[in-house]
Write an enzyme that holds these catalytic residues in place. Structure first.
Site: not given
Ligand code: RFL
Ligand code: PHB
Length: 390
Positions: A73, A201, A293, A297, A384
């Site tokens: 992008h 957005y 989200p 970040k 961003y």
């Molecule tokens: P995770 O991915 O939650 O992984 C943690 C792992 O630890 C395990 N766990 C355990 N293991 C052993 N013993 C225990 N007691 C445990 N408890 C938990 C879990 O099963 C899991 O496998 O954390 P990590 O690695 O810090 O990664 C963080 C990211 O996953 C998160 O910040 C992002 O997904 C947030 N997010 C986005 N981030 C971006 O940078 N760009 C995006 O576009 C973006 N979009 C999003 C998002 C998060 C979303 N949701 C669902 C909250 C969009 C959404 C909808």
């Molecule tokens: C996504 O593609 O899931 C997404 C994109 C931008 C955001 C959050 C999630 O700010």
């Protein structure tokens, strides 16, 4: 001798990338994951990577599929009043781009690379507990069939997300929590339809909406929804009509609708726990902080934490503790930058309960100012695309 140098709790992007970088730096490690491998792979989450994340993954030898399948992008687009669309061209303003590449694929790439390097990963590790983290000989125990298994180590990396055990192992008297909940969530769907070519957005009187992508035939869309709703309240027809109603006609006319293949409702929250180090325990990623989200970040912060933490552990084993001693303060500088930006963008783009016409006009005015001012666009773009690593 301890069983390993670093015991990593959690195999999400933070835990697996840390394991990968430590292996590359010659630091022995073991990863403990509560869930099964498939369960972790099935979670649909992030989609947009900062360029610092792209380069970190490339430098780690994890960029081949991302470069082949990711979509670059050049801009972020914001719509409001159902008509105006502002394109903030980060490439023109700063020479920086973003990459659309799903977290699911990054997770697959990390597990596949783990298989190739013979990573020690324990899945379905129940009852993980951290011990003696205030000493230099900590250990981690977990339930293993007949009894309890113990792994002794020099350090524990708590990469177990927001609901993990690591952060809670730090005495409450030793940490400060900053917390903010938002009075709505994001209802997200995946559909096997061609996405809009841009990341869009939207601020609308009916609520926030977002158009994103995963692949040329996989779209990701979100609409703001009350957390009192459930996915059953949102059959596909309702989702599509609400999404289209929140976008300007110029964009909604281009959206191809179809059946959803995944649908989920996620809460929005800002949270930071300080410090990110306690004795021999180091927190990284969602274990230490959550951002809404809106700024894309969360995953990017997990990667920058791990960049700092892997460097700190590797330097420690060559006799240099400078980075280890400064890990928490260094990581938190970037965390707070992203926490502030994500909070601000959430506030600007969502409809809050009891929002008055004045509040709505004030949001629209801020967006009009952003459209009129290249200075404001640069400040937006800088945050961003992601603040630089130290
Ligand atoms: P995770 O991915 O939650 O992984 C943690 C792992 O630890 C395990 N766990 C355990 N293991 C052993 N013993 C225990 N007691 C445990 N408890 C938990 C879990 O099963 C899991 O496998 O954390 P990590 O690695 O810090 O990664 C963080 C990211 O996953 C998160 O910040 C992002 O997904 C947030 N997010 C986005 N981030 C971006 O940078 N760009 C995006 O576009 C973006 N979009 C999003 C998002 C998060 C979303 N949701 C669902 C909250 C969009 C959404 C909808
Ligand atoms: C996504 O593609 O899931 C997404 C994109 C931008 C955001 C959050 C999630 O700010």
């Amino acid at each position: 001798m301890p069983d390993t140098s670093v015991a990593i709790v959690g195999s999400g992007p933070a835990g697996m990338l840390l394991s990968h970088l430590l292996d590359a730096g010659g630091v022995d490690n073991v990863v403990l994951e509560r869930q099964s491998r498939q369960y972790v792979l099935d979670r649909i989450r992030a989609g947009v990577l900062e360029w610092g994340t792209v380069e970190t993954l490339r430098d780690a030898g994890l960029g081949t599929r991302m470069d082949a399948e990711g979509h670059v992008h050049d801009s972020i687009n914001i719509a409001w009043r159902g008509q105006d669309v502002l394109s903030i061209d980060t490439n023109r303003l700063l020479g920086k781009q973003m990459m659309a590449y799903g977290q699911t694929k990054i997770q697959e790439d990390l597990y596949d690379a783990g298989d190739v390097r013979g990573a020690r990963m324990v899945f379905e590790a129940d009852g993980v507990r951290l011990h003696d983290i205030d000493t230099d000989r900590p250990s981690v125990t977990f339930d293993a069939g007949a009894g309890t298994e113990r792994i002794t180590c020099d350090f524990i990396a708590g990469c177990d997300g927001f609901h993990g055990v690591s952060r809670e192992s730090i005495p409450t008297s030793a940490r400060t929590e900053y917390d903010k909940e938002y009075p709505f969530g994001w209802l997200g769907i995946l559909s096997e339809t061609p996405p809009l070519p841009i990341l869009l957005y939207a601020n609308h009187e009916r609520g926030f909406a977002l158009c994103s992508m995963r692949t040329p035939m996989l779209s990701r869309y979100y609409v703001q929804a009350p957390m009192t709703d459930t996915v059953d309240d949102w059959p596909d027809d309702r989702f599509w009509s609400e999404l289209l109603a929140r976008l300007p006609r110029s964009q909604s006319d281009r959206i191809v609708t179809g059946p959803s293949i995944e649908k989920s409702l996620a809460p929005l929250r800002s949270y930071v726990s300080e410090p990110m180090r306690w004795g021999s325990l180091f927190l990284a990623g969602d274990a230490a902080h959550i951002v809404p989200p809106t700024g894309a970040k969360g995953l990017n912060l997990a990667v920058s934490d791990v960049h700092y933490l892997s460097r700190a552990f590797i330097a420690h084993y060559s006799g240099d503790d400078r980075y280890l001693d400064r890990y928490s303060e260094m990581a938190l500088r970037r965390v707070w930058g992203a926490a502030r930006f994500s909070w601000w963008l959430t506030t600007l783009l969502h409809r809050f309960p009891h929002q008055t016409p004045f509040d709505q006009r004030a949001q629209e005015q801020e967006l009009s100012h952003l459209a009129a001012s290249e200075h404001a666009q640069r400040a937006f773009a800088e945050q961003y695309v992601g603040l630089p690593y130290e």
